[in-house]
Design a protein around this motif. Structure first.
Motif, PDB file in Angstrom:
ATOM      1  N   ALA A 131       4.743 103.069  21.496  1.00  9.59           N
ATOM      2  CA  ALA A 131       4.548 103.722  22.799  1.00  9.59           C
ATOM      3  C   ALA A 131       5.847 103.702  23.595  1.00  9.59           C
ATOM      4  O   ALA A 131       6.212 104.692  24.243  1.00  9.59           O
ATOM      5  N   GLU A 132       6.554 102.597  23.524  1.00 10.68           N
ATOM      6  CA  GLU A 132       7.850 102.493  24.209  1.00 10.68           C
ATOM      7  C   GLU A 132       8.844 103.505  23.636  1.00 10.68           C
ATOM      8  O   GLU A 132       9.577 104.163  24.374  1.00 10.68           O
ATOM      9  N   ARG A 133       8.857 103.652  22.318  1.00  8.47           N
ATOM     10  CA  ARG A 133       9.755 104.637  21.703  1.00  8.47           C
ATOM     11  C   ARG A 133       9.378 106.062  22.116  1.00  8.47           C
ATOM     12  O   ARG A 133      10.254 106.886  22.394  1.00  8.47           O
ATOM     13  N   ARG A 134       8.089 106.352  22.161  1.00  8.05           N
ATOM     14  CA  ARG A 134       7.635 107.687  22.569  1.00  8.05           C
ATOM     15  C   ARG A 134       8.017 107.971  24.022  1.00  8.05           C
ATOM     16  O   ARG A 134       8.427 109.084  24.359  1.00  8.05           O
ATOM     17  N   LEU A 135       7.878 106.971  24.867  1.00  5.47           N
ATOM     18  CA  LEU A 135       8.226 107.141  26.279  1.00  5.47           C
ATOM     19  C   LEU A 135       9.736 107.290  26.456  1.00  5.47           C
ATOM     20  O   LEU A 135      10.198 108.079  27.285  1.00  5.47           O
TER      21      LEU A 135
END
Length: 183
Positions: A131-135
């Protein structure tokens, strides 16, 4: 408050787009929807973790986190809207410090194992990192606005989930499983 959904199928997404909270439509595979979907997946995994009956203090903490993740999903669904605050990050840091105090220093890598609670928490941690990478990808796109606190929140949350997994691995006399490069 009125009903949010009176009809579950709308057919508005049949051509590969979805509506955002501001009324705009975006492709279902856009960076924004990927981020929203991954935050939702993380929230679901934390819900599954809670069903495995962790200690009450951890269950309460995880439930609070679920509420903040729902807030984050809402924030992402309305470009320019910001709800994740410094206070949300500080709360994670306080919990992280408190739980980490109970653990011995980590001298080896650990496997995402130990028991069902610890492994489930590690699974949530891995999805949190995604999720952090997507954000991060969403924030990098020129036309997209992302709350800096949202990125910090996910970064701290993945750290907290790692520490919670370590705590849960030790429940009921259990232990962490250390990586053995020789195996």
């Amino acid at each position: 408050m009125g009903y949010r959904l009176s009809k579950i199928y709308t057919r508005t997404g049949d051509k590969g787009t979805t509506g955002l909270g501001d009324g705009s439509r975006v492709d279902k595979d856009s960076a924004r929807i990927e981020a929203i979907g991954t935050v939702d997946e993380l929230n679901c995994l934390i819900g599954v973790l809670i069903t495995h009956n962790p200690p009450e203090e951890i269950a309460q903490l995880l439930t609070q986190i679920q509420h903040r993740l729902f807030d984050l999903g809402g924030e992402l669904a309305v470009p320019g809207y910001q709800v994740v605050t410094n206070e949300s990050i500080e709360a994670l840091e306080q919990s992280l410090d408190q739980l980490n105090e109970t653990l011995p220093p980590l001298k080896e890598f650990i496997l995402p194992a130990g028991n069902i609670l610890a492994a489930s928490c590690h699974h949530a941690r891995a999805v949190c990192r995604r999720a952090e990478r997507r954000l991060t990808l969403l924030a990098r796109q020129d036309q997209e606005q992302v709350n800096e606190n949202a990125l910090k929140y996910l970064n701290r949350l993945s750290d907290l989930l790692f520490v919670i997994a370590r705590v849960l691995a030790r429940q009921n006399g259990g232990e962490e499983v250390y990586w053995n490069k020789e195996v």
